[in-house]
Write a protein that holds these residues in place. Sequence first.
Motif, PDB file in Angstrom:
ATOM      1  N   GLY A 166       0.893  -1.192   0.038  1.00  0.00           N
ATOM      2  CA  GLY A 166      -0.023   0.032  -0.133  1.00  0.00           C
ATOM      3  C   GLY A 166       1.050   1.336  -0.205  1.00  0.00           C
ATOM      4  O   GLY A 166       0.665   2.179  -0.837  1.00  0.00           O
ATOM      5  N   GLY A 167       1.947   1.212   0.937  1.00  0.00           N
ATOM      6  CA  GLY A 167       2.810   2.490   0.899  1.00  0.00           C
ATOM      7  C   GLY A 167       3.484   2.659  -0.374  1.00  0.00           C
ATOM      8  O   GLY A 167       3.544   3.918  -0.671  1.00  0.00           O
ATOM      9  N   LEU A 168       3.931   1.625  -0.830  1.00  0.00           N
ATOM     10  CA  LEU A 168       4.758   1.534  -2.161  1.00  0.00           C
ATOM     11  C   LEU A 168       3.935   2.095  -3.316  1.00  0.00           C
ATOM     12  O   LEU A 168       4.288   3.180  -3.913  1.00  0.00           O
ATOM     13  N   TYR A 169       2.654   1.707  -3.408  1.00  0.00           N
ATOM     14  CA  TYR A 169       1.805   2.275  -4.189  1.00  0.00           C
ATOM     15  C   TYR A 169       1.500   3.760  -4.261  1.00  0.00           C
ATOM     16  O   TYR A 169       1.564   4.401  -5.249  1.00  0.00           O
ATOM     17  N   ARG A 170       1.250   4.077  -2.990  1.00  0.00           N
ATOM     18  CA  ARG A 170       0.998   5.485  -2.920  1.00  0.00           C
ATOM     19  C   ARG A 170       2.180   6.297  -3.200  1.00  0.00           C
ATOM     20  O   ARG A 170       2.181   7.430  -3.739  1.00  0.00           O
ATOM     21  N   ALA A 171       3.450   6.050  -2.835  1.00  0.00           N
ATOM     22  CA  ALA A 171       4.703   6.622  -3.108  1.00  0.00           C
ATOM     23  C   ALA A 171       4.712   6.734  -4.695  1.00  0.00           C
ATOM     24  O   ALA A 171       5.277   7.684  -5.419  1.00  0.00           O
ATOM     25  N   GLU A 172       4.493   5.589  -5.377  1.00  0.00           N
ATOM     26  CA  GLU A 172       4.684   5.450  -6.845  1.00  0.00           C
ATOM     27  C   GLU A 172       3.881   6.451  -7.463  1.00  0.00           C
ATOM     28  O   GLU A 172       4.176   7.272  -8.332  1.00  0.00           O
ATOM     29  N   GLU A 173       2.485   6.756  -6.735  1.00  0.00           N
ATOM     30  CA  GLU A 173       1.519   7.421  -7.385  1.00  0.00           C
ATOM     31  C   GLU A 173       2.056   9.160  -7.272  1.00  0.00           C
ATOM     32  O   GLU A 173       1.827   9.876  -8.141  1.00  0.00           O
ATOM     33  N   ARG A 174       2.512   9.324  -6.269  1.00  0.00           N
ATOM     34  CA  ARG A 174       3.020  10.562  -5.788  1.00  0.00           C
ATOM     35  C   ARG A 174       4.250  10.971  -6.858  1.00  0.00           C
ATOM     36  O   ARG A 174       4.206  12.270  -7.639  1.00  0.00           O
ATOM     37  N   ALA A 175       5.180  10.102  -6.963  1.00  0.00           N
ATOM     38  CA  ALA A 175       6.303  10.283  -7.822  1.00  0.00           C
ATOM     39  C   ALA A 175       5.856  10.484  -9.449  1.00  0.00           C
ATOM     40  O   ALA A 175       6.299  11.191 -10.004  1.00  0.00           O
ATOM     41  N   ALA A 176       4.805   9.859  -9.868  1.00  0.00           N
ATOM     42  CA  ALA A 176       4.247   9.977 -11.188  1.00  0.00           C
ATOM     43  C   ALA A 176       3.518  11.108 -11.291  1.00  0.00           C
ATOM     44  O   ALA A 176       3.957  11.710 -12.442  1.00  0.00           O
ATOM     45  N   ALA A 177       2.947  11.632 -10.301  1.00  0.00           N
ATOM     46  CA  ALA A 177       2.192  12.941 -10.293  1.00  0.00           C
ATOM     47  C   ALA A 177       3.165  14.207 -10.584  1.00  0.00           C
ATOM     48  O   ALA A 177       2.900  15.060 -10.968  1.00  0.00           O
ATOM     49  N   ALA A 178       4.361  13.963  -9.680  1.00  0.00           N
ATOM     50  CA  ALA A 178       5.341  14.988  -9.724  1.00  0.00           C
ATOM     51  C   ALA A 178       6.000  15.218 -11.115  1.00  0.00           C
ATOM     52  O   ALA A 178       6.412  16.220 -11.126  1.00  0.00           O
ATOM     53  N   MET A 179       5.933  14.104 -11.895  1.00  0.00           N
ATOM     54  CA  MET A 179       6.863  14.081 -13.073  1.00  0.00           C
ATOM     55  C   MET A 179       5.718  14.698 -13.988  1.00  0.00           C
ATOM     56  O   MET A 179       6.549  15.342 -14.999  1.00  0.00           O
ATOM     57  N   GLY A 180       4.627  14.569 -13.809  1.00  0.00           N
ATOM     58  CA  GLY A 180       3.506  15.312 -14.806  1.00  0.00           C
ATOM     59  C   GLY A 180       3.169  13.997 -15.829  1.00  0.00           C
ATOM     60  O   GLY A 180       3.955  13.204 -16.115  1.00  0.00           O
ATOM     61  N   ALA A 181       2.091  14.073 -16.320  1.00  0.00           N
ATOM     62  CA  ALA A 181       1.326  13.255 -17.311  1.00  0.00           C
ATOM     63  C   ALA A 181       2.320  12.997 -18.499  1.00  0.00           C
ATOM     64  O   ALA A 181       2.518  11.858 -18.938  1.00  0.00           O
ATOM     65  N   GLU A 182       2.818  13.943 -19.060  1.00  0.00           N
ATOM     66  CA  GLU A 182       3.501  13.908 -20.546  1.00  0.00           C
ATOM     67  C   GLU A 182       4.755  12.952 -20.324  1.00  0.00           C
ATOM     68  O   GLU A 182       5.034  12.210 -20.962  1.00  0.00           O
ATOM     69  N   GLN A 183       5.722  13.323 -19.217  1.00  0.00           N
ATOM     70  CA  GLN A 183       6.862  12.815 -18.674  1.00  0.00           C
ATOM     71  C   GLN A 183       6.757  11.448 -18.365  1.00  0.00           C
ATOM     72  O   GLN A 183       7.486  10.658 -18.997  1.00  0.00           O
ATOM     73  N   PHE A 184       5.823  11.013 -17.690  1.00  0.00           N
ATOM     74  CA  PHE A 184       5.445   9.917 -17.341  1.00  0.00           C
ATOM     75  C   PHE A 184       5.063   8.826 -18.410  1.00  0.00           C
ATOM     76  O   PHE A 184       5.529   7.937 -18.305  1.00  0.00           O
TER      77      PHE A 184
END
Length: 90
Positions: free
Chosen positions: A50-68
């Motif tokens: 659960g914590g890993l998934y939440r961290a992954e989602e935050r990291a992806a959001a920080a990159m922005g949709a296009e870069q992700f």
Amino acid sequence: MCLLPKQTIHTVVQELEQAGYLEKVSVSGRKEKPLCLTESGKRYTADKLGGLYRAEERAAAAMGAEQFAMMVEMTRKFTDSFEKEIRNGA
């Protein structure tokens, strides 16, 4: 698919079944049996991942949709090339 030996997969599945995290589901007329998490397995994975998934989602959001999206596409290309190399006896 994951390039692991069949025996390794079999051993891991047996260990997860014995621990009560996984069960094989019989499907009429099929030799293969799908694997499903038990309720205990669902709780275990939610607790561990659960914590890993939440961290992954935050990291992806920080990159922005296009870069992700670009990262995902490049990773897919690399994985495909790597798999071909492994299958060709690397």
